[in-house]
Design an enzyme around this catalytic site. Sequence first.
Site, PDB file in Angstrom:
ATOM      1  N   SER A   1      -2.090  60.946  40.247  1.00 30.74           N
ATOM      2  CA  SER A   1      -2.515  59.714  40.911  1.00 30.74           C
ATOM      3  C   SER A   1      -1.781  58.512  40.305  1.00 30.74           C
ATOM      4  O   SER A   1      -0.563  58.434  40.401  1.00 30.74           O
ATOM      5  CB  SER A   1      -4.044  59.609  40.820  1.00 30.74           C
TER       6      SER A   1
ATOM      7  N   ASP B   1      -5.790  64.908  50.662  1.00 27.84           N
ATOM      8  CA  ASP B   1      -5.490  63.526  50.309  1.00 27.84           C
ATOM      9  C   ASP B   1      -5.555  62.714  51.608  1.00 27.84           C
ATOM     10  O   ASP B   1      -5.396  63.265  52.701  1.00 27.84           O
ATOM     11  CB  ASP B   1      -4.088  63.419  49.685  1.00 27.84           C
TER      12      ASP B   1
ATOM     13  N   HIS C   1      -7.901  65.198  46.399  1.00 30.48           N
ATOM     14  CA  HIS C   1      -7.216  64.359  45.417  1.00 30.48           C
ATOM     15  C   HIS C   1      -7.619  64.680  43.976  1.00 30.48           C
ATOM     16  O   HIS C   1      -6.874  64.389  43.041  1.00 30.48           O
ATOM     17  CB  HIS C   1      -7.538  62.888  45.722  1.00 30.48           C
TER      18      HIS C   1
END
Length: 293
Positions: free
Chosen positions: A153, A236, A268
């Site tokens: 991320s 995602d 995610h």
Amino acid sequence: MMHWTEMDTEELQRQFSPSRWSPRMSADDVIQAHVKALKEGTERARSLTQTLLNVPYGEGDGEKLDVYIATTNTLDVHLVIYIHGGYWQFLSKEESGFMAVPLIDKGVVVVAVGYDIAPKGDMDLMVSQVRKSVVSIVQQYSHISGVYLCGHSAGAHLAAMVLSTDWSQYSVTPQIKGAFLVSGIYDLLPILSTYVNEPLKMTEEVAVRNSPSKLVPQLKLSSSTCQIVVAVAEHDSPEFRKQSEEYYKTLKASGLNVTMEDVANTDHFNIIEQLVDGEYHLTKLLLKMMGTS
């Protein structure tokens, strides 16, 4: 799908709120479960091997790293530097040792890097800290046979910024053999008007100079031999997926050694949590890249 510049703030907030896209559980629950999984994995790693905790790489309080020492006697040691996510304002190195669990008995040292998250640190500082940490690690572990990066991320963004460093300003040029960029953000402009930027307080100028998508020529100069994996979760958000796809295409078009991994049945969060498992697709891919599978 419309371009992000045509989206209103509410839609941008939705697109850049990864927790709202997980099919496993509610937004709040998925974040709580994520922190729990990372903490438990890190505790397990610390119980399995020797560690060197809070090793300074700079003068600042936040400039420290944790080293998870491989349990093999081989001299052919690989080292993975893990850069945590948390939207540059959450999480720390304290829950970032989980991926050492399946790697330490394969002769792989894992280093979890701490940096000053917002509001204490701004984007320029975080990028410079992570770059400095890599230089420090390379200098301390000169005998290692290969350095690899893994970021998730916001950490994937920071890892991409490391690959895009002009090392002429540093005392050493790290030879980074491979990089796993997992569910990252590579263009910061779309998040300027979202809640993410509230503690970061980035201007457009800051966002542009810290966007890996704008620094590919420098990455080509600095990291031309690096094997790059751009990984994205099936669940995602469309904008997160688009960021990974576009960054991958730009790297590919520049002639870089890059592959794209679209990881099925992940969101995610569990796309990175599962690195605690030696049988997980990305763990096996990382071990194969290092030639230690």
